[in-house]
Design a protein around this motif. Structure first.
Motif, PDB file in Angstrom:
ATOM      1  N   TRP A   1     -73.338 110.743  26.833  1.00  0.00           N
ATOM      2  CA  TRP A   1     -72.673 109.747  27.676  1.00  0.00           C
ATOM      3  C   TRP A   1     -72.955 108.346  27.138  1.00  0.00           C
ATOM      4  O   TRP A   1     -72.056 107.531  26.971  1.00  0.00           O
ATOM      5  N   HIS A   2     -74.217 108.086  26.844  1.00  0.00           N
ATOM      6  CA  HIS A   2     -74.614 106.764  26.363  1.00  0.00           C
ATOM      7  C   HIS A   2     -73.968 106.436  25.019  1.00  0.00           C
ATOM      8  O   HIS A   2     -73.464 105.316  24.821  1.00  0.00           O
ATOM      9  N   ARG A   3     -73.967 107.388  24.075  1.00  0.00           N
ATOM     10  CA  ARG A   3     -73.346 107.148  22.761  1.00  0.00           C
ATOM     11  C   ARG A   3     -71.875 106.782  22.906  1.00  0.00           C
ATOM     12  O   ARG A   3     -71.382 105.901  22.214  1.00  0.00           O
ATOM     13  N   VAL A   4     -71.176 107.469  23.785  1.00  0.00           N
ATOM     14  CA  VAL A   4     -69.744 107.216  23.959  1.00  0.00           C
ATOM     15  C   VAL A   4     -69.503 105.866  24.646  1.00  0.00           C
ATOM     16  O   VAL A   4     -68.710 105.052  24.171  1.00  0.00           O
ATOM     17  N   VAL A   5     -70.175 105.622  25.743  1.00  0.00           N
ATOM     18  CA  VAL A   5     -69.922 104.406  26.528  1.00  0.00           C
ATOM     19  C   VAL A   5     -70.450 103.154  25.820  1.00  0.00           C
ATOM     20  O   VAL A   5     -69.839 102.086  25.907  1.00  0.00           O
ATOM     21  N   ALA A   6     -71.549 103.271  25.096  1.00  0.00           N
ATOM     22  CA  ALA A   6     -72.152 102.107  24.436  1.00  0.00           C
ATOM     23  C   ALA A   6     -71.247 101.474  23.395  1.00  0.00           C
ATOM     24  O   ALA A   6     -71.408 100.292  23.079  1.00  0.00           O
ATOM     25  N   THR A   7     -70.262 102.210  22.879  1.00  0.00           N
ATOM     26  CA  THR A   7     -69.350 101.612  21.889  1.00  0.00           C
ATOM     27  C   THR A   7     -68.446 100.566  22.527  1.00  0.00           C
ATOM     28  O   THR A   7     -67.952  99.673  21.849  1.00  0.00           O
ATOM     29  N   GLY A   8     -68.191 100.713  23.829  1.00  0.00           N
ATOM     30  CA  GLY A   8     -67.322  99.769  24.527  1.00  0.00           C
ATOM     31  C   GLY A   8     -65.863  99.893  24.138  1.00  0.00           C
ATOM     32  O   GLY A   8     -65.086  98.965  24.351  1.00  0.00           O
ATOM     33  N   THR A   9     -65.455 101.054  23.599  1.00  0.00           N
ATOM     34  CA  THR A   9     -64.088 101.187  23.100  1.00  0.00           C
ATOM     35  C   THR A   9     -63.224 102.199  23.851  1.00  0.00           C
ATOM     36  O   THR A   9     -62.004 102.208  23.655  1.00  0.00           O
ATOM     37  N   THR A  10     -63.819 103.045  24.694  1.00  0.00           N
ATOM     38  CA  THR A  10     -63.018 104.111  25.313  1.00  0.00           C
ATOM     39  C   THR A  10     -63.183 104.238  26.818  1.00  0.00           C
ATOM     40  O   THR A  10     -62.417 104.981  27.438  1.00  0.00           O
ATOM     41  N   TYR A  11     -64.137 103.585  27.411  1.00  0.00           N
ATOM     42  CA  TYR A  11     -64.346 103.653  28.854  1.00  0.00           C
ATOM     43  C   TYR A  11     -64.512 102.259  29.430  1.00  0.00           C
ATOM     44  O   TYR A  11     -65.021 101.366  28.756  1.00  0.00           O
ATOM     45  N   MET A  12     -64.114 102.095  30.674  1.00  0.00           N
ATOM     46  CA  MET A  12     -64.214 100.808  31.360  1.00  0.00           C
ATOM     47  C   MET A  12     -65.661 100.419  31.695  1.00  0.00           C
ATOM     48  O   MET A  12     -65.948  99.254  31.914  1.00  0.00           O
TER      49      MET A  12
END
Length: 158
Positions: A18-29
């Motif tokens: 979850w953190h790896r995905v959200v930390a990019t700031g490119t796919t989730y609000m």
């Protein structure tokens, strides 16, 4: 790979993905700096699925009603796949499992409220699974590299 409902005590296994995905700031609000406790409250708020390969959680999904009360017949879902495993079909397998589960649970449709337009892989996957873009919000997402980009609302009947 096995796709199954996650146990309530599996957050510690889901959180790194979850953190790896959200930390990019490119796919989730969600704020890329969201901490584990806040993320748990956001993600574990419905039926949570995990895609497990050996001991690794390589994907996760959240399924819940899109709205309460008289709108709870329409599902909402979120999906995440380990970025290092992109292109392996994990997202498609997870999506088909969650769609089938939602249908069996009595949902009559599924709506995604914020598919970031620059997430072209997700847009293509959802279209290939029968979702349509029903609305687009111009500049609805502040992408860290591209500035303000459109956000799609996508829907399909179940």
């Amino acid at each position: 790979m096995i796709i199954r409902l996650a146990a309530a005590d599996e957050w510690d296994r889901i959180w790194p993905l979850w953190h790896r995905v959200v930390a990019t700031g490119t796919t989730y609000m969600w704020d890329p700096a969201t901490d584990s406790d806040a993320a748990r409250a956001l993600w574990m708020a419905g039926e949570v699925f995990v895609a497990v390969d050996g001991d690794d959680v390589v994907g996760t999904a959240l399924l819940k009603p899109n709205q309460p009360g008289l709108g709870d017949h329409i599902a909402n879902a979120g999906f995440m796949v380990d970025p290092s495993r992109a292109g392996e079909g994990i997202g498609r397998r997870l999506a088909t499992e969650v769609l089938a589960h939602a249908r069996a649970a009595g949902y009559t449709g599924m709506q995604f409220n914020a598919v970031i337009s620059t997430n072209t892989g997700a847009v293509a996957l959802w279209k290939s699974l029968g979702f349509e873009i029903v609305a687009t919000i111009p500049g609805g997402f502040r992408h860290p590299a591209l500035g303000r980009v459109p956000v799609h609302i996508m829907y399909r009947d179940l």
